[in-house]
Write a protein that holds these residues in place. Structure first.
Motif, mmCIF file in Angstrom:
data_model
loop_
_atom_site.group_PDB
_atom_site.id
_atom_site.type_symbol
_atom_site.label_atom_id
_atom_site.label_comp_id
_atom_site.label_asym_id
_atom_site.label_seq_id
_atom_site.Cartn_x
_atom_site.Cartn_y
_atom_site.Cartn_z
ATOM 1 N N ARG A 1 -2.146 -5.389 -7.258
ATOM 2 C CA ARG A 1 -2.505 -4.206 -6.459
ATOM 3 C C ARG A 1 -1.643 -3.004 -6.856
ATOM 4 O O ARG A 1 -2.106 -1.868 -6.896
ATOM 5 C CB ARG A 1 -2.315 -4.502 -4.975
ATOM 6 C CG ARG A 1 -3.359 -5.460 -4.414
ATOM 7 C CD ARG A 1 -3.044 -5.823 -2.968
ATOM 8 N NE ARG A 1 -2.949 -4.642 -2.118
ATOM 9 C CZ ARG A 1 -2.228 -4.584 -0.993
ATOM 10 N NH1 ARG A 1 -1.515 -5.625 -0.614
ATOM 11 N NH2 ARG A 1 -2.209 -3.503 -0.265
ATOM 12 N N GLU B 1 -2.534 -0.920 -9.926
ATOM 13 C CA GLU B 1 -3.591 0.093 -9.773
ATOM 14 C C GLU B 1 -3.007 1.502 -9.763
ATOM 15 O O GLU B 1 -3.695 2.479 -10.020
ATOM 16 C CB GLU B 1 -4.366 -0.138 -8.457
ATOM 17 C CG GLU B 1 -5.150 -1.436 -8.434
ATOM 18 C CD GLU B 1 -5.591 -1.818 -7.005
ATOM 19 O OE1 GLU B 1 -5.468 -0.968 -6.097
ATOM 20 O OE2 GLU B 1 -6.035 -2.967 -6.826
ATOM 21 N N ASN C 1 -0.500 -11.324 -6.477
ATOM 22 C CA ASN C 1 -1.512 -10.414 -5.918
ATOM 23 C C ASN C 1 -0.964 -9.008 -5.709
ATOM 24 O O ASN C 1 -1.627 -8.017 -5.993
ATOM 25 C CB ASN C 1 -2.027 -10.951 -4.575
ATOM 26 C CG ASN C 1 -2.814 -12.237 -4.748
ATOM 27 O OD1 ASN C 1 -3.062 -12.653 -5.872
ATOM 28 N ND2 ASN C 1 -3.186 -12.869 -3.650
ATOM 29 N N ASP C 2 0.259 -8.952 -5.179
ATOM 30 C CA ASP C 2 0.839 -7.633 -4.909
ATOM 31 C C ASP C 2 1.062 -6.868 -6.211
ATOM 32 O O ASP C 2 0.832 -5.665 -6.273
ATOM 33 C CB ASP C 2 2.150 -7.759 -4.128
ATOM 34 C CG ASP C 2 1.894 -7.955 -2.634
ATOM 35 O OD1 ASP C 2 0.707 -7.995 -2.233
ATOM 36 O OD2 ASP C 2 2.879 -8.056 -1.882
ATOM 37 N N THR D 1 0.837 -1.202 0.000
ATOM 38 C CA THR D 1 0.000 0.000 0.000
ATOM 39 C C THR D 1 0.872 1.251 0.000
ATOM 40 O O THR D 1 0.605 2.227 -0.709
ATOM 41 C CB THR D 1 -0.926 -0.003 1.236
ATOM 42 O OG1 THR D 1 -1.628 -1.242 1.258
ATOM 43 C CG2 THR D 1 -1.918 1.141 1.185
ATOM 44 N N ARG E 1 2.303 1.667 -3.464
ATOM 45 C CA ARG E 1 1.263 2.073 -4.426
ATOM 46 C C ARG E 1 0.938 3.558 -4.262
ATOM 47 O O ARG E 1 0.842 4.308 -5.236
ATOM 48 C CB ARG E 1 0.000 1.224 -4.203
ATOM 49 C CG ARG E 1 -1.071 1.437 -5.251
ATOM 50 C CD ARG E 1 -2.384 0.786 -4.842
ATOM 51 N NE ARG E 1 -2.923 1.437 -3.650
ATOM 52 C CZ ARG E 1 -3.797 0.875 -2.813
ATOM 53 N NH1 ARG E 1 -4.252 -0.341 -3.028
ATOM 54 N NH2 ARG E 1 -4.240 1.540 -1.758
#
Lengths: 131, 288
Positions: free
Chosen positions: B138, B141, B134-135, B108, B111
């Motif tokens: 993410r 995005e 998965n990372d 997070t 990102r």
């Protein structure tokens, strides 16, 4: 892996998951066997390493990995002699080197933090004894 | 170990493992030449080492031919990391190696960093995990180019994995490369990837004494980030203790307290990166 292989005085060692000591020991063994081969040696009797306390490597785990990996190689049964290297910092204020207690970079005299690590991260293959 | 321990901050860790190797890294790709390099200087330090080892001599030891080596155990990784570093420098890229325990909020944080930097610093990301992408999903995005490295059972990234991932990443026009390491506070400490800055995260949910439990990792930090500050109150986070512990292990590392979720503290972090990137661009490309 994440749980537990920090090195502290009176440490508790937890083996679990993939030990990076295994891959590190494989690098040691590769170098050892290559050096021995170049020297025309057929047997390795002793391997000396220097391991800094801030290297993130646990000597006991290295020993364990060594026994597993050396099996069937000319280094099988060799003694693994590991020299611990304490963390040493330089205090620019007091102008002296000090050995870190609990790995803190704090000068024991003036209590200021050191900006310079001088030893403690070593992971070195020092020498071999061969025949 | 990890060889200069990563961060390229001046004055840091002059005695990292790879301090022994700086002069080997000119242009050779394989261990051939440098075997020769190592043969000359060895015997100088021999007696000194013998003294150190006297206590541990077993009866079989000491009766055989001694081969002096004095070679960093992760010499190969160090060499590849230096090659990465040269490659990054030549492109004027600022490179971060982001480390923490699993669940500290690395993904997070990265990102949001990418998103907030926007056009000010064009960013690419390499992310390492044992399994899944998965990372990477993410992170995409944020709009950044992302390459996922799945390491299988390997608990850390190595310089060679990064070099391979670089082949899949279009670096043209990028200013910043963020490498998200495998979530692990132990093993990645040992592996230089060729980064400029090693960024170690500590989330407020982990306890203020985490740095004391994992000294090698925190000691190697070039920058410390206290993440999830929005949860500080709920976790009874003791700021003074956490900062004191970070200072004890990583006195050189600037500390950023932030929440990627609310955005608090992210501006200062992004501004720091922009300044770091300027410093990289201003660097003499010949390294003088």
């Amino acid at each position: 892996m994440e749980p537990g292989s920090g090195r502290l005085p009176g440490r508790l060692v937890v083996f679990g998951g993939t030990m990076h000591e295994l891959s590190i020991m494989q690098s040691v063994l590769d170098q050892v066997l290559e050096k021995a081969r170049q020297a025309g040696a057929s047997r390795v009797h002793a391997i000396r390493l220097r391991i800094g306390v801030l290297s993130g490597v646990v000597p006991d785990a290295l020993q364990f990995a060594f026994e597993a990996l050396a099996d069937g190689t000319p280094a099988q049964g060799a003694q693994l002699l590991i020299e611990d290297v304490p963390a040493r910092f330089w205090c620019a204020t007091c102008r002296h080197e000090f050995e870190a207690t609990r790995m803190f970079a704090e000068c024991p005299d003036c209590h200021r933090p050191s900006m310079e690590l001088r030893a403690g991260r070593e992971m070195e293959l020092t020498s071999l004894e061969v025949d | 170990m990890c060889q200069e321990c990563g961060c390229g901050l001046p004055g840091e860790n002059p005695v990292g493992i790879s301090a022994h190797h700086h002069d080997h890294d000119h242009d050779h790709g394989h261990s051939h030449d440098h075997q020769h390099d190592h043969d000359h200087p060895h015997f100088h330090t021999h007696s000194h080492d013998e003294a150190d080892h006297d206590h541990s001599h077993g009866d079989a030891v000491g009766q055989h031919r001694v081969l002096e080596v004095r070679q960093a155990i992760l010499e190969k990784n160090d060499r590849l990391a230096e090659r990465n570093r040269g490659f990054f420098h030549a492109r004027g890229l600022l490179v971060l190696n982001v480390l923490s325990s699993p669940g500290s909020g690395k993904t997070t944080f990265i990102r949001e960093t990418v998103r907030l930097l926007g056009k000010r610093l064009k960013t690419g990301v390499i992310v390492g995990d044992l399994a899944t992408d998965n990372d990477a999903q993410r992170l995409r995005e944020s709009g950044a180019p992302v390459v996922q490295i799945t390491t299988g059972t390997v608990c850390h990234l190595e310089a060679e994995m990064v070099a391979r991932a670089l082949k899949q990443l279009d670096l043209k026009g990028l200013d910043l490369l963020i490498i998200e390491n495998v979530g692990n506070l132990v093993c990645p400490a040992s592996y230089d990837l060729g980064e400029d800055l090693r960024v170690v995260l500590l989330s407020v949910t982990e306890g203020e004494d985490k740095p004391l439990k994992y000294p090698p990792m925190f000691q190697s930090a070039g920058v410390a980030v206290v993440s999830k500050m929005d949860l500080a109150t709920a976790c009874d986070y003791n700021r003074d203790t956490a900062l004191a512990n970070l200072r004890r292990l990583a006195p050189n590392a600037p500390v950023f307290e932030l929440s990627a979720k609310t955005g608090n503290g992210m501006d200062a972090w992004c501004e720091f990166l922009i300044q770091q990137h300027k410093a990289i661009k201003a660097r003499d490309p010949l390294g003088a």
